[in-house]
Design a protein around this motif. Structure first.
Motif, short mmCIF file in Angstrom:
data_model
loop_
_atom_site.label_atom_id
_atom_site.label_comp_id
_atom_site.label_asym_id
_atom_site.label_seq_id
_atom_site.Cartn_x
_atom_site.Cartn_y
_atom_site.Cartn_z
N GLN A 114 0.80 -1.25 0.00
CA GLN A 114 0.28 -0.01 0.07
C GLN A 114 0.91 1.31 -0.10
O GLN A 114 0.51 2.29 -0.68
CB GLN A 114 -1.03 0.01 1.30
N ARG A 115 1.98 1.03 0.62
CA ARG A 115 2.68 2.30 0.65
C ARG A 115 3.47 2.62 -0.49
O ARG A 115 3.58 3.80 -1.03
CB ARG A 115 3.93 2.08 1.93
N ASP A 116 4.26 1.76 -1.15
CA ASP A 116 5.15 2.25 -2.20
C ASP A 116 4.29 1.77 -3.66
O ASP A 116 4.98 1.87 -4.62
CB ASP A 116 6.38 1.41 -2.00
N GLY A 117 3.14 1.15 -3.54
CA GLY A 117 2.73 0.83 -4.89
C GLY A 117 2.92 -0.50 -5.41
O GLY A 117 2.53 -0.89 -6.48
N ARG A 118 3.97 -1.29 -4.55
CA ARG A 118 4.58 -2.59 -5.18
C ARG A 118 3.28 -3.67 -5.06
O ARG A 118 2.88 -3.75 -4.08
CB ARG A 118 5.78 -2.94 -4.71
N GLN A 119 3.07 -4.43 -6.14
CA GLN A 119 2.11 -5.36 -6.16
C GLN A 119 2.82 -6.89 -6.71
O GLN A 119 3.48 -6.59 -7.89
CB GLN A 119 0.85 -4.91 -6.59
N ARG A 120 2.33 -7.77 -6.23
CA ARG A 120 2.95 -9.06 -6.88
C ARG A 120 2.03 -9.13 -8.27
O ARG A 120 0.88 -8.76 -8.42
CB ARG A 120 2.51 -10.25 -6.00
N CYS A 193 -2.69 9.66 -3.48
CA CYS A 193 -1.59 8.80 -3.78
C CYS A 193 -2.05 7.34 -3.79
O CYS A 193 -1.31 6.35 -3.88
CB CYS A 193 -0.62 8.82 -2.49
N HIS A 194 -3.53 7.10 -3.38
CA HIS A 194 -4.23 5.78 -3.20
C HIS A 194 -3.21 5.15 -2.12
O HIS A 194 -3.18 3.66 -2.23
CB HIS A 194 -3.73 4.94 -4.66
N GLY A 195 -3.10 5.47 -1.09
CA GLY A 195 -2.45 4.73 0.16
C GLY A 195 -1.08 4.52 -0.01
O GLY A 195 -0.59 3.93 0.96
N ARG A 196 -0.06 5.02 -1.02
CA ARG A 196 1.29 4.81 -1.27
C ARG A 196 1.99 5.81 -0.12
O ARG A 196 3.15 5.33 0.03
CB ARG A 196 1.53 4.65 -2.50
#
Length: 377
Positions: A114-120, A193-196
């Motif tokens: 959520q913080r940096d926008g990285r998703q699997r 920021c959508h939670g990032r």
């Protein structure tokens, strides 16, 4: 009774940064947490006190109001914006408090996403059809897989080379914002920021800020000998690339085996139906059948063979997956009745029928004897 200064409660200086506040709070919260101090009213009061102090100072807006007005900013009629009903706000923010303390142990990976926008990246499925011969001997197959791969231009970050990320101005890097509605304070994901907690300065022009691009890859897949229809092969890390540098998904290959023109498979055993003439079944003989290994195997037909009888060829079946064992081949003999007889052939069969005895057809003679008994009562 006047409240203690929030900075003193946490044991930090007034100019302490966010990291220092969090570190001090974590230490005190772990020390005074009620689960570690059952029945200790003083520890429970201290835990609430440090939680209240941290909940106020970690929010840039609340901290600015507190630095200016002190505790008066959070009392009814106080001058701090968004200060209505601190008690309710404190209750609604308990989820944040536990996340700050135990985030590393309970859902830390989710918080990072959520913080940096990285998703699997997503897992992929590929349907692969092979011949029975390939399942017998094993093979290597090249497949083309359409997929998303990490963008090389931005090194999968999504940001234009030479630029980076900035702290979100709307939420101050927290990824969440609060809005007061009457006596309640609602917390929601930051819409900017959508939670990032941070925003991209400039998106990469090649991937539009996604950090990945659509392409097609050629992969070599090893098919082990003895593989069965419906087997699933997992290739770790060969799925879609993660969003903005996140972990790559997996590729699952579902193997199906094409029907064979001669053999039917049941586990490690093979079955084949072979028609033989009535004369061969009566007199005996032999013939050859092909095998999956490319050789030929002899099948002996015993004299007086009946329709449907099977001949077992040991070790001529399928190999067992990841084993040295090999199944058998079962040849089912289907006796074919002659058709379109010539006059001479018919005469010979009629003559044979006239001179036949009960010993030539014991099963049929016995069956008709039972029918006679039933008909005669």
């Amino acid at each position: 009774m006047s409240k203690a200064d929030f900075y003193s409660v946490l044991g930090v200086e007034k100019g302490c940064d966010a990291a220092g506040l969090k570190s001090a709070y974590r230490k005190l919260a772990m020390q005074y947490h009620p689960d570690r101090n059952p029945g200790n009213a003083e520890a429970e009061h201290k835990f609430k006190e440090v939680s209240e102090a941290y909940d106020t100072l970690k929010d840039p807006q609340k901290r600015a109001a507190y630095d200016r007005f002190g505790h008066a900013a959070f009392t009814n009629g106080g001058g701090g914006a968004g200060a209505a009903g601190f008690g309710n706000d404190f209750s609604s923010s308990m989820s944040d408090i536990f996340e700050d303390i135990f985030g590393e142990f309970m859902g830390g990976a989710r918080g990072q996403r959520q913080r940096d926008g990285r998703q699997r990246g997503s897992d992929l499925r590929y349907n692969l059809e092979i011949a029975l011969e390939d399942a017998f001997a094993g093979t290597t197959v090249d497949i083309d897989v359409p997929s998303l791969i990490g963008c090389e231009t931005c090194d999968a970050t999504g940001a234009k080379p030479g630029t980076g990320f900035s702290t979100c101005r709307m939420c101050g890097g927290h990824g969440k914002v609060r809005a007061a509605q009457g006596f309640f304070t609602i917390q929601q994901t930051c819409p900017q920021c959508h939670g990032r907690g941070e925003t991209m300065d400039q998106p990469c022009t090649d991937c539009n800020g996604q950090g990945r691009k659509q392409t097609s890859r050629t992969l070599s897949v090893d098919i082990p000998k003895g593989i069965e229809d419906g087997t699933r092969i997992r290739l770790g890390g060969e799925g879609e690339a993660g969003l903005r540098g996140g972990p790559t998904g997996d590729l699952y290959i579902f193997v199906s085996v094409k029907p064979h023109q001669l053999f039917q498979r049941d586990g490690a055993d093979l079955y084949a139906k072979v028609p033989i003439s009535m004369a061969t079944a009566a007199l005996g003989g032999e013939f050859e059948v092909p095998t999956l290994e490319g050789a030929r195997a002899k099948v002996k037909v015993n004299e007086g063979t009946q329709p449907g009888q099977r001949v077992r060829l040991k070790g001529k079946g399928m190999p067992v997956l990841r084993s040295q064992q090999i199944g058998d081949l079962y040849v089912q003999l289907d006796v074919e009745t002659p058709q379109k007889l010539t006059k001479r052939q018919r005469e010979l069969l009629e003559e044979f029928e006239e001179i036949s005895s009960r010993e030539n057809s014991p099963s049929s003679e016995g069956f008709f004897d039972k029918l006679k008994t039933m008909f005669t009562g």
